[in-house]
Design a protein around this motif. Sequence first.
Motif, mmCIF file in Angstrom:
data_model
loop_
_atom_site.group_PDB
_atom_site.id
_atom_site.type_symbol
_atom_site.label_atom_id
_atom_site.label_comp_id
_atom_site.label_asym_id
_atom_site.label_seq_id
_atom_site.Cartn_x
_atom_site.Cartn_y
_atom_site.Cartn_z
ATOM 1 N N ILE A 31 0.974 18.773 0.892
ATOM 2 C CA ILE A 31 -0.222 17.932 1.069
ATOM 3 C C ILE A 31 -1.415 18.761 0.618
ATOM 4 O O ILE A 31 -1.668 19.843 1.160
ATOM 5 C CB ILE A 31 -0.397 17.507 2.541
ATOM 6 C CG1 ILE A 31 0.876 16.839 3.053
ATOM 7 C CG2 ILE A 31 -1.588 16.576 2.701
ATOM 8 C CD1 ILE A 31 0.895 16.632 4.556
ATOM 9 N N SER A 32 -2.150 18.265 -0.359
ATOM 10 C CA SER A 32 -3.243 19.063 -0.920
ATOM 11 C C SER A 32 -4.385 18.167 -1.363
ATOM 12 O O SER A 32 -4.252 16.943 -1.441
ATOM 13 C CB SER A 32 -2.737 19.896 -2.110
ATOM 14 O OG SER A 32 -2.279 19.039 -3.138
ATOM 15 N N GLY A 33 -5.515 18.827 -1.653
ATOM 16 C CA GLY A 33 -6.688 18.108 -2.142
ATOM 17 C C GLY A 33 -7.700 17.845 -1.054
ATOM 18 O O GLY A 33 -7.701 18.483 0.006
ATOM 19 N N ALA A 34 -8.593 16.897 -1.330
ATOM 20 C CA ALA A 34 -9.630 16.537 -0.360
ATOM 21 C C ALA A 34 -8.993 15.820 0.810
ATOM 22 O O ALA A 34 -8.141 14.951 0.631
ATOM 23 C CB ALA A 34 -10.682 15.651 -1.022
ATOM 24 N N TRP A 35 -9.405 16.193 2.030
ATOM 25 C CA TRP A 35 -8.712 15.601 3.171
ATOM 26 C C TRP A 35 -9.113 14.148 3.413
ATOM 27 O O TRP A 35 -8.474 13.443 4.183
ATOM 28 C CB TRP A 35 -8.853 16.444 4.424
ATOM 29 C CG TRP A 35 -10.259 16.609 4.983
ATOM 30 C CD1 TRP A 35 -11.329 15.826 4.779
ATOM 31 C CD2 TRP A 35 -10.675 17.643 5.882
ATOM 32 N NE1 TRP A 35 -12.411 16.280 5.481
ATOM 33 C CE2 TRP A 35 -12.043 17.416 6.181
ATOM 34 C CE3 TRP A 35 -10.059 18.727 6.461
ATOM 35 C CZ2 TRP A 35 -12.786 18.228 7.012
ATOM 36 C CZ3 TRP A 35 -10.799 19.532 7.303
ATOM 37 C CH2 TRP A 35 -12.145 19.295 7.573
ATOM 38 N N GLU B 12 -8.861 12.015 1.025
ATOM 39 C CA GLU B 12 -7.872 11.311 0.209
ATOM 40 C C GLU B 12 -6.829 12.318 -0.268
ATOM 41 O O GLU B 12 -6.774 12.696 -1.440
ATOM 42 C CB GLU B 12 -8.552 10.636 -0.988
ATOM 43 C CG GLU B 12 -7.667 9.637 -1.707
ATOM 44 C CD GLU B 12 -8.435 8.898 -2.793
ATOM 45 O OE1 GLU B 12 -7.840 8.019 -3.418
ATOM 46 O OE2 GLU B 12 -9.614 9.211 -3.001
ATOM 47 N N PRO B 13 -5.968 12.769 0.638
ATOM 48 C CA PRO B 13 -5.009 13.820 0.275
ATOM 49 C C PRO B 13 -3.913 13.311 -0.657
ATOM 50 O O PRO B 13 -3.583 12.126 -0.676
ATOM 51 C CB PRO B 13 -4.441 14.244 1.633
ATOM 52 C CG PRO B 13 -4.579 13.016 2.481
ATOM 53 C CD PRO B 13 -5.836 12.341 2.029
ATOM 54 N N LYS B 14 -3.312 14.258 -1.428
ATOM 55 C CA LYS B 14 -2.201 13.967 -2.321
ATOM 56 C C LYS B 14 -0.920 14.481 -1.664
ATOM 57 O O LYS B 14 -0.881 15.600 -1.158
ATOM 58 C CB LYS B 14 -2.410 14.647 -3.677
ATOM 59 C CG LYS B 14 -3.680 14.226 -4.404
ATOM 60 C CD LYS B 14 -3.604 12.774 -4.835
ATOM 61 C CE LYS B 14 -4.770 12.402 -5.751
ATOM 62 N NZ LYS B 14 -6.085 12.543 -5.116
ATOM 63 N N GLU C 172 0.827 -1.204 0.000
ATOM 64 C CA GLU C 172 0.000 0.000 0.000
ATOM 65 C C GLU C 172 0.856 1.247 0.000
ATOM 66 O O GLU C 172 1.871 1.328 0.673
ATOM 67 C CB GLU C 172 -0.921 0.026 1.222
ATOM 68 C CG GLU C 172 -2.085 -0.936 1.121
ATOM 69 C CD GLU C 172 -2.969 -0.819 2.347
ATOM 70 O OE1 GLU C 172 -4.153 -1.149 2.235
ATOM 71 O OE2 GLU C 172 -2.473 -0.375 3.399
ATOM 72 N N THR C 173 0.428 2.236 -0.768
ATOM 73 C CA THR C 173 1.108 3.530 -0.796
ATOM 74 C C THR C 173 0.184 4.656 -0.393
ATOM 75 O O THR C 173 0.618 5.787 -0.299
ATOM 76 C CB THR C 173 1.649 3.806 -2.207
ATOM 77 O OG1 THR C 173 0.567 3.782 -3.134
ATOM 78 C CG2 THR C 173 2.678 2.759 -2.608
ATOM 79 N N LYS C 174 -1.134 4.356 -0.180
ATOM 80 C CA LYS C 174 -2.061 5.389 0.256
ATOM 81 C C LYS C 174 -3.156 4.750 1.083
ATOM 82 O O LYS C 174 -3.456 3.564 0.925
ATOM 83 C CB LYS C 174 -2.666 6.136 -0.943
ATOM 84 C CG LYS C 174 -3.499 5.257 -1.861
ATOM 85 C CD LYS C 174 -4.050 6.078 -3.035
ATOM 86 C CE LYS C 174 -4.910 5.205 -3.947
ATOM 87 N NZ LYS C 174 -5.463 5.994 -5.063
#
Length: 715
Positions: free
Chosen positions: A661-665, A667-669, A406-408
């Motif tokens: 760290i950005s995007g929807a919290w 599923e952050p990027k 897993e990476t996310k």
Amino acid sequence: MKKLLLIVAIPVVAVLGALIALVTLVNPNQFKPLIVEQAKTHTGLDLVIEGDISWQFFPSIGFELGQTELRNPQGFEQLNMFKVDSVGIDVSVMPLFSQQLEIGNVTLDGAAFSLETLQDGTKNIDALTKAQTAQADATSTGEKPESATQPKTEAVTTSEDSGSAWTINLAGVTISNASVEIQDKQAGAFTKLYDVSLNLSEFAVDTWTKADFAAKGESNQQKFTAKGEAEFKLAQGFTHYALRNINLDATFNDPATKIDSAKISLATFEFNKANALTYAVLGNAAGLDLDMKGSASLQVDEAISKVLMNQLVLDATFKGTSLPQSPMKVDMASDLSFDLTKNHLSFVLEKLTANALAFDGKADVTLGDIPKVRFALHSPNIDLDEFLGVEQSTASDTAPTSTPSETKPQKPSQTSPKKPAEEVEPDLSALKTLDVKGDIAIDKFKASNAKMQNVKASFSVNRGIAELTSFTSNLYQGSISATARLDARKTPASYTAVKHIKGVKVQPLLIDVASNDKLEGTGNIDVDIKGSSLTPTGIQKNLVGAVVINFADGAVNGINVAQLIRENYAKIKGEKVAGSNEVQKTDFSAMKATLKLNKGNVSTNDLQMQSPLLRIRGNGSANYINETVDFTVSTSIVGSLQGQGGKDIDELKDVTIPINISGAWAEPKFKLVFDDVLKQKAQKEIDRGVEKLTDKIKDEDTKKAVDGLLKGLFN
């Protein structure tokens, strides 16, 4: 046979002779002036009797009055305070010859009462009170009231025209087809009772007498009925009375309520004694189906100053879509006492259960313009989620588990979105009419899947301001304390809250509350916030304040900072990136931050995290209305990556590496910002080279010139 006929004939002739003598010698109209005069004496009002008083011989001996009216005082809308179509009076024959009027029963048919209050508060029945007061004053001073010819005694003398003194005694009353109109012009209220009836049988002192009554009524949009029966006994001189077999059955209807039956029964009622009471209510109110029944031991002192209701039991079932659980089974056992002289109510709650919820405690209420309520309430266990029907997903269903591939993190399971309901500020106007102060203790408490123990809270509500003066609890091996204040004097309401969380295990708390295991550690959190509006959106848009966090010995799951640095650095150097089975986790020994809340946005510029390998600083913001994040974490390597399962890259020591760290919290990027990493690395090598070169140059001016030339190449 002749003797038998003679025996039968003698009483028959005697009765016939008595009837002839009664009709011939006793004129019932001679009582008419007496009745009118006594009415004036006792009420101060004029009594009008239409027509003559006539004898009646069936079904019993007596006489009958025609239409009779008691006039209202001047200034009132209705002509009469009281009106009756006919009055029948049963009398004993023989006492009449001894100038004794013993009335066996008075029958009133078609009686109509009119109770009226004018705009200035004057009532038509005030005339009755004034007349009684004037008569009592006159009797005490030995003077005659102007409207009376004799003081009030049991023996009443007629006017001089009658020439005889009569004694009047009343035994009982029967009322049928009666009505009552209550008009209050000052309050703008009107109530009407109709089909009122009352029947007494075998009325006599020291003897049980049965009474039954019934009535129907209307008041604005409210309609009600009542009927009942009872037996009562009056002692000689009316110094004492007792009741038994008391039963009352009532109904009530208005646009929001329909009570099909409300029953109250008392086996006995005597002052200063315990009396068994039962009750039952069946109907619908506020959209809820009600089925309630119970019992109690009722005791009232002779002065009617104290009422005790011990062993008060309630067994009820409520049904309705507005309930968190339907049906809801409610059981209660309590003791209640009410001091009427002090308007003080004391309530001891032995138990109160509502499905799985259970309570015990006590309360004191002092009635007034603003009731004063003091209470203490305890519960062994409250599962608010179960009570409210909140479905909680388990951590195993939604929380990510760390595996080598897993990476996310996994995305938490979500239900299909529903159209949001229109948000309305709650009506808190009732808080302005309360003076409440109390304590609540809960051994175990669960809300939003968060589990607490030893919850203790003290709060008050006083004229629109609600305060949580103290709140303490144990949770997740730590503790929480808090205070809060809600000001509902204006709409929307405003609030403040201060909270201190110490030593709480963060990961199990986040798993239970948010199905999220991204953060581990022991946490201390201090919260100081304020805002206005109590709708979900209003809270988010108006919330301001600060949250200070201080975590120790934890980890951030879902990201391995060491692996991320190693892989990206290898790519930059053009080296092959080897596969990795490392756990996606970054340990830390301490993490601190101050989060500033400002109307939907949370930001920080002092995030710090320390570990044997890394030093991390962070800044950025997140929008909790849109649930987005834009955050930059600056990482400095201070230890060896060898201990993290990779090759030693000490050449990156002291180089700051930014991670965005950005995007929807949900599923952050994560992005490693390596734009200036090489620049920092080159600068580091230059600094080392300059340091070695300048060590060999003795002239200071030359050192400065060389240093400025080399550094300027990278600026």
